[in-house]
Design an enzyme around this catalytic site. Sequence first.
Site, short mmCIF file in Angstrom:
data_model
loop_
_atom_site.label_atom_id
_atom_site.label_comp_id
_atom_site.label_asym_id
_atom_site.label_seq_id
_atom_site.Cartn_x
_atom_site.Cartn_y
_atom_site.Cartn_z
N CYS A 330 0.77 -1.24 -0.15
CA CYS A 330 0.13 0.09 -0.21
C CYS A 330 0.89 1.19 -0.02
O CYS A 330 2.02 1.38 0.62
CB CYS A 330 -0.88 0.09 1.44
SG CYS A 330 -2.55 -0.57 1.14
N ILE A 331 0.27 2.28 -0.69
CA ILE A 331 1.21 3.38 -0.66
C ILE A 331 0.28 4.73 -0.39
O ILE A 331 -0.79 4.79 -1.07
CB ILE A 331 2.06 3.52 -1.89
CG1 ILE A 331 2.98 4.76 -2.19
CG2 ILE A 331 0.91 3.42 -3.32
CD1 ILE A 331 4.09 4.70 -2.89
N GLN A 338 -0.05 15.88 -0.64
CA GLN A 338 -0.38 15.41 -1.88
C GLN A 338 -0.05 16.39 -3.12
O GLN A 338 -0.33 17.60 -2.94
CB GLN A 338 -1.78 14.87 -2.16
CG GLN A 338 -1.83 13.17 -1.58
CD GLN A 338 -3.14 12.75 -1.60
OE1 GLN A 338 -4.00 13.41 -2.42
NE2 GLN A 338 -3.48 11.61 -0.59
N ARG A 339 0.22 15.88 -4.27
CA ARG A 339 0.52 16.69 -5.35
C ARG A 339 1.63 17.71 -5.25
O ARG A 339 1.56 18.69 -5.88
CB ARG A 339 -0.66 17.56 -5.86
CG ARG A 339 -1.99 16.59 -6.15
CD ARG A 339 -1.79 15.76 -7.51
NE ARG A 339 -1.16 15.99 -8.63
CZ ARG A 339 -1.46 16.49 -9.80
NH1 ARG A 339 -2.77 16.70 -9.98
NH2 ARG A 339 -0.42 16.46 -10.61
N ARG A 344 5.97 10.32 -5.78
CA ARG A 344 7.06 10.09 -6.77
C ARG A 344 8.35 9.64 -5.92
O ARG A 344 9.05 8.75 -6.29
CB ARG A 344 7.34 11.14 -7.76
CG ARG A 344 8.20 10.91 -8.82
CD ARG A 344 8.26 12.27 -9.72
NE ARG A 344 7.15 12.33 -10.32
CZ ARG A 344 6.96 12.36 -11.76
NH1 ARG A 344 7.99 11.38 -12.46
NH2 ARG A 344 5.98 12.32 -12.25
N GLU A 364 1.52 -4.03 -5.62
CA GLU A 364 0.56 -4.71 -5.54
C GLU A 364 -0.67 -4.29 -6.34
O GLU A 364 -0.97 -3.50 -6.30
CB GLU A 364 0.20 -4.98 -4.11
CG GLU A 364 -0.70 -6.24 -3.87
CD GLU A 364 -1.13 -6.35 -2.49
OE1 GLU A 364 -0.21 -6.49 -1.42
OE2 GLU A 364 -2.19 -6.00 -2.06
N1 ACO Z 1 -4.56 14.11 -10.66
C1 ACO Z 1 -3.69 13.81 -11.84
N2 ACO Z 1 -2.53 13.28 -11.80
C2 ACO Z 1 -1.95 12.71 -10.62
C3 ACO Z 1 -2.84 13.05 -9.32
C4 ACO Z 1 -4.12 13.62 -9.53
N3 ACO Z 1 -4.98 13.89 -8.47
N4 ACO Z 1 -2.22 12.64 -8.24
C5 ACO Z 1 -1.13 12.18 -8.49
N5 ACO Z 1 -0.86 12.35 -10.24
C6 ACO Z 1 0.30 11.98 -11.13
C7 ACO Z 1 0.83 13.23 -11.91
O1 ACO Z 1 1.19 12.52 -12.96
C8 ACO Z 1 1.92 13.47 -10.87
O2 ACO Z 1 3.15 14.00 -11.54
P1 ACO Z 1 3.15 15.52 -11.87
O3 ACO Z 1 2.86 16.24 -10.52
O4 ACO Z 1 4.69 15.67 -12.17
O5 ACO Z 1 2.26 15.57 -12.90
C9 ACO Z 1 2.55 11.93 -10.61
O6 ACO Z 1 1.10 11.11 -10.40
C10 ACO Z 1 3.05 12.00 -8.94
O7 ACO Z 1 2.37 12.72 -8.33
P2 ACO Z 1 2.89 13.26 -6.76
O8 ACO Z 1 2.49 14.53 -6.27
O9 ACO Z 1 4.31 12.82 -6.61
O10 ACO Z 1 1.92 12.02 -5.97
P3 ACO Z 1 1.17 12.26 -4.46
O11 ACO Z 1 2.11 12.67 -3.53
O12 ACO Z 1 -0.03 13.13 -4.79
O13 ACO Z 1 0.84 10.70 -4.41
C11 ACO Z 1 -0.62 8.99 -4.22
C12 ACO Z 1 0.35 9.89 -5.16
C13 ACO Z 1 0.25 8.09 -3.34
C14 ACO Z 1 -1.23 7.90 -5.33
C15 ACO Z 1 -1.72 9.71 -3.62
O14 ACO Z 1 -2.58 10.18 -4.68
C16 ACO Z 1 -2.53 9.03 -2.44
O15 ACO Z 1 -2.02 8.83 -1.41
N6 ACO Z 1 -3.62 8.51 -2.90
C17 ACO Z 1 -4.60 7.83 -1.97
C18 ACO Z 1 -4.22 6.47 -1.66
C19 ACO Z 1 -3.90 5.94 -3.05
O16 ACO Z 1 -4.84 5.75 -3.79
N7 ACO Z 1 -2.75 4.99 -2.99
C20 ACO Z 1 -2.52 4.22 -4.13
C21 ACO Z 1 -3.09 2.65 -4.16
S1 ACO Z 1 -2.35 1.56 -5.16
C22 ACO Z 1 -1.35 0.80 -4.05
O17 ACO Z 1 -1.45 1.00 -2.90
C23 ACO Z 1 -0.36 -0.37 -4.46
#
Ligand code: ACO
Length: 472
Positions: A330-331, A338-339, A344, A364
């Site tokens: 899980c991540i 976020q964002r 990344r 996963e």
């Molecule tokens: N809308 C569009 N693109 C997005 C979004 C969004 N809301 N969030 C992330 N991205 C994409 C973009 O391409 C972004 O790169 P960019 O900013 O250069 O365009 C890239 O993902 C990375 O963005 P980060 O800012 O590094 O990601 P963030 O810190 O927001 O974390 C995460 C991403 C972990 C998935 C977060 O959204 C989160 O915690 N979500 C809720 C929990 C979740 O869904 N976790 C993943 C489950 S799957 C698993 O656990 C294996």
Amino acid sequence: MSETSKEHSRAGSVAVDSEGMVKGEISPSDVRVGFKCYVEKAGEKRRAEILSTHVRKGKLVFYVHYEEFNKRLDEWIPAERLDLKMPVEIPKPEKPKKTLASGKESAKNNKVAKKGKKTSKKGKPTPAGGKENDEAAAKEALGEDEMDLDDVQPNGQVETGEFNREEEIEKLRTSGSMTQNSHEIARVRNLTSVIMGAHEIEPWYFSPYPVELTEEDVIYICEFSLCYFGSKKQFERFRSKCTLRHPPGNEIYRDDDNKISFFEIDGRRQRTWCRNLCLFSKLFLDHKTLYYDVDPFLFYCMTKQDERGHHLVGYFSKEKESADNYNVACILTLPQYQRHGYGRVLIDFSYNLSMKEGKHGSPEKPLSDLGLLSYRAYWADTIIELLMETKKPEMTIEDVANTTAMTTTDVLHTLQTLNMLKYYKGQHIICLTDAIVQKYERQKQKKRIRIDPNKLQWKPPVFTAAQLRFAW
Ligand code: ACO
């Protein structure tokens, strides 16, 4: 009994036609769970399903899910936002499921059962940070796993249809999560607001916090111990005594310039802390089932340091032993961070760990919508950067996988999505198109925090068979 009167009884005192549409205008007190009607949202009328109703402070409120919108946007609304002049639909009761032995349905189910075998192998234990719930497994077996990575063969052939990124993202965006939990209770967000450190956070999904807390307008979570409280007074008393200033594990990475650290925490040694973390992260992760068995996991927690301590920014969990070579279970980036590129960084860190282990890793499945977007972006940028900077035209998919610790399937899938694979003289070759070069130039402009492998003070932990026996 006529069709109309049958429908009438289904909807209580509401008259319904044979199409399931309510006849005439009804009042909010007639609206029941399952009704679909129009709701005022940001100046627009959106069709929504009623998931729950409740009397709060003497007023009727409704928990609604907007059709074609992510489940994260589900919310409690007052009766005034229902537009009952517009069509209201009462879904027909579900028909009883056909037995396995009958016709088409049976063949489909058999297929599911067969494919399900593969899934159940994958879905072994029921971890805190990890495995998808049964419904997800069933979806995956049905071929509804949105990743569809299984369809991609290492030799570059795709078994089924053309891969369509837009459609896939759209499907994820509108379904909200990989699986909608069928239990009514888990469809409704149970906490309204969470105060954690300097941040007030609005939860996205249900998480099984004690029922007393769900009656509070706001709950308080200690940002260091992750202990939770329904009363501000209790919380403040606790905070005045709590001495924890960082996650309770070894600091294995520190980047002084960006004030970023990573701590490794063993679920077995820090059960309460890790369970609190899972409980909290479930508020933002809908497609994972939360169990209290955190023992089989290690938790890699990223913090940002200031004068008050190391504040949790995000984490990923990882199975101590993954039969499928998953390097992330899980991540999560905490919503307040976020964002900003931290997701990344977490992903990059997970691949750095895989690199040290000498393994190829992948997250996963299934991934959530945001997980898929983030991984896609990471895979694409990492591969493009590698190809642009090494300038080795003869690089193969295996070379890319070995240099990045990604699986060949993920590399291949990414190259296909980016249209970078061309079939030439009987084999697939990787091509850098103009669009890719431009994408690389754009990415280079972005200021990003990067993991420096030299700052990682870590050896892959080794567990004895006894330590990996998790029955307790
Ligand atoms: N809308 C569009 N693109 C997005 C979004 C969004 N809301 N969030 C992330 N991205 C994409 C973009 O391409 C972004 O790169 P960019 O900013 O250069 O365009 C890239 O993902 C990375 O963005 P980060 O800012 O590094 O990601 P963030 O810190 O927001 O974390 C995460 C991403 C972990 C998935 C977060 O959204 C989160 O915690 N979500 C809720 C929990 C979740 O869904 N976790 C993943 C489950 S799957 C698993 O656990 C294996």
